[in-house]
Design a protein around this motif. Structure first.
Motif, PDB file in Angstrom:
ATOM      1  N   GLU A   1      11.035 -20.441 -11.673  1.00 55.63           N
ATOM      2  CA  GLU A   1      11.699 -21.519 -10.934  1.00 55.63           C
ATOM      3  C   GLU A   1      13.016 -21.975 -11.575  1.00 55.63           C
ATOM      4  O   GLU A   1      13.737 -22.786 -10.991  1.00 55.63           O
ATOM      5  N   THR A   2      13.330 -21.479 -12.765  1.00 57.27           N
ATOM      6  CA  THR A   2      14.604 -21.858 -13.400  1.00 57.27           C
ATOM      7  C   THR A   2      15.748 -20.913 -13.004  1.00 57.27           C
ATOM      8  O   THR A   2      16.884 -21.123 -13.412  1.00 57.27           O
ATOM      9  N   MET A   3      15.447 -19.900 -12.199  1.00 57.08           N
ATOM     10  CA  MET A   3      16.503 -19.008 -11.727  1.00 57.08           C
ATOM     11  C   MET A   3      17.438 -19.777 -10.785  1.00 57.08           C
ATOM     12  O   MET A   3      17.006 -20.682 -10.084  1.00 57.08           O
ATOM     13  N   PRO A   4      18.718 -19.415 -10.751  1.00 60.85           N
ATOM     14  CA  PRO A   4      19.679 -20.146  -9.903  1.00 60.85           C
ATOM     15  C   PRO A   4      19.616 -19.730  -8.428  1.00 60.85           C
ATOM     16  O   PRO A   4      20.518 -19.082  -7.904  1.00 60.85           O
ATOM     17  N   LEU A   5      18.535 -20.134  -7.767  1.00 64.13           N
ATOM     18  CA  LEU A   5      18.335 -19.728  -6.375  1.00 64.13           C
ATOM     19  C   LEU A   5      18.146 -20.903  -5.414  1.00 64.13           C
ATOM     20  O   LEU A   5      17.807 -20.698  -4.257  1.00 64.13           O
TER      21      LEU A   5
ATOM     22  N   GLY B   1       5.653 -17.756  -6.533  1.00 60.47           N
ATOM     23  CA  GLY B   1       5.125 -19.112  -6.668  1.00 60.47           C
ATOM     24  C   GLY B   1       6.176 -20.172  -6.943  1.00 60.47           C
ATOM     25  O   GLY B   1       5.918 -21.129  -7.681  1.00 60.47           O
ATOM     26  N   THR B   2       7.347 -20.031  -6.343  1.00 56.16           N
ATOM     27  CA  THR B   2       8.430 -21.003  -6.522  1.00 56.16           C
ATOM     28  C   THR B   2       8.670 -21.761  -5.216  1.00 56.16           C
ATOM     29  O   THR B   2       8.000 -21.515  -4.214  1.00 56.16           O
ATOM     30  N   ASN B   3       9.654 -22.659  -5.238  1.00 61.05           N
ATOM     31  CA  ASN B   3       9.984 -23.419  -4.031  1.00 61.05           C
ATOM     32  C   ASN B   3      11.505 -23.577  -3.909  1.00 61.05           C
ATOM     33  O   ASN B   3      12.003 -24.670  -3.697  1.00 61.05           O
ATOM     34  N   PHE B   4      12.213 -22.469  -4.067  1.00 55.00           N
ATOM     35  CA  PHE B   4      13.661 -22.504  -3.937  1.00 55.00           C
ATOM     36  C   PHE B   4      14.049 -22.944  -2.525  1.00 55.00           C
ATOM     37  O   PHE B   4      13.415 -22.563  -1.545  1.00 55.00           O
ATOM     38  N   MET B   5      15.103 -23.757  -2.465  1.00 51.01           N
ATOM     39  CA  MET B   5      15.622 -24.296  -1.212  1.00 51.01           C
ATOM     40  C   MET B   5      14.578 -25.151  -0.471  1.00 51.01           C
ATOM     41  O   MET B   5      14.732 -25.433   0.703  1.00 51.01           O
ATOM     42  N   PHE B   6      13.491 -25.518  -1.164  1.00 47.47           N
ATOM     43  CA  PHE B   6      12.431 -26.383  -0.619  1.00 47.47           C
ATOM     44  C   PHE B   6      11.835 -25.826   0.669  1.00 47.47           C
ATOM     45  O   PHE B   6      11.454 -26.566   1.565  1.00 47.47           O
ATOM     46  N   LEU B   7      11.743 -24.479   0.720  1.00 44.29           N
ATOM     47  CA  LEU B   7      11.238 -23.821   1.926  1.00 44.29           C
ATOM     48  C   LEU B   7       9.726 -23.679   1.935  1.00 44.29           C
ATOM     49  O   LEU B   7       9.130 -23.435   2.979  1.00 44.29           O
ATOM     50  N   ASN B   8       9.097 -23.798   0.765  1.00 42.14           N
ATOM     51  CA  ASN B   8       7.667 -23.524   0.678  1.00 42.14           C
ATOM     52  C   ASN B   8       6.849 -24.720   0.200  1.00 42.14           C
ATOM     53  O   ASN B   8       5.777 -24.561  -0.358  1.00 42.14           O
TER      54      ASN B   8
END
Length: 197
Positions: free
Chosen positions: A29-33, A136-143
């Motif tokens: 989750e620390t990736m710049p996405l 298991g991330t939530n980039f762009m708050f899509l999940n």
């Protein structure tokens, strides 16, 4: 100035990634996405090759995204002197500043570019959504709605399963507010030019 600011923005994010890795805090989750992080690369794209599409992406997505992040920051739990607090604050201020500088330099948002902007956004979502599911991330708050103030409000209205509908409606309202003044200005200018003719 566009190039200098884009490089500074990239250096701020690079310093964050170096600090995360060097302190053993790296996680997927620390990736710049997130959207703001993706706009770092749009800033670079525009700095290297100025174009209408990149400028309109920065105006329509980066500007409101950075503004919302600064108004409801997720880094407030960190001490104000913490590196990551300072870094996040600086990054979002710079991302807010970039499209503002474009406007002050004469850039005028073009509603005809908006469909391309939305295609780019939708394309990014098509990549990010399954990636979130996979790692298991939530980039762009899509999940998941509850890691962001706006999506949490949307979830309280539309429910956890349909909060993205509220998110889309808010985005549509923001785009109307951002582009309507320039559409009106264009109409007034074209009316004046016809009158002078």
């Amino acid at each position: 100035m566009n190039i200098i600011l884009a490089v500074v923005i990239l250096l701020v994010e690079t310093s964050r990634q170096i600090m995360i890795i060097s302190t053993g805090q790296w996680r997927p989750e620390t990736m710049p996405l997130h959207l703001c992080s993706i706009n770092i690369f749009v800033c670079l794209w525009y700095a290297i090759k100025p174009n209408k599409l990149a400028a309109n992406i920065l105006y329509s997505l980066c500007l409101p995204g950075a503004a919302v992040a600064l108004l409801s920051p997720s880094w407030l739990s960190l001490p104000i002197t913490n590196f990551f607090h300072i870094n996040s604050e600086a990054l979002h201020i710079l991302l807010l500043l970039y499209p503002i500088l474009l406007l002050s330099g004469g850039f005028q948002p073009d509603i005809r570019e908006l469909p391309k902007v939305l295609v780019c956004l939708f394309g990014a979502c098509l990549i990010i959504y399954p990636l979130n599911k996979l790692i298991g991330t939530n980039f762009m708050f899509l999940n998941g709605a509850h890691s962001n103030a706006i999506t949490s409000v949307c979830a309280s209205i539309f429910g956890d399963d349909y909060y993205l509908i509220g998110f889309a409606l808010i985005l549509a309202a923001v785009l109307v507010v951002l582009y309507l003044p320039f559409v009106i200005l264009d109409k007034l200018r074209s009316g004046e030019s016809k009158g002078n003719a």
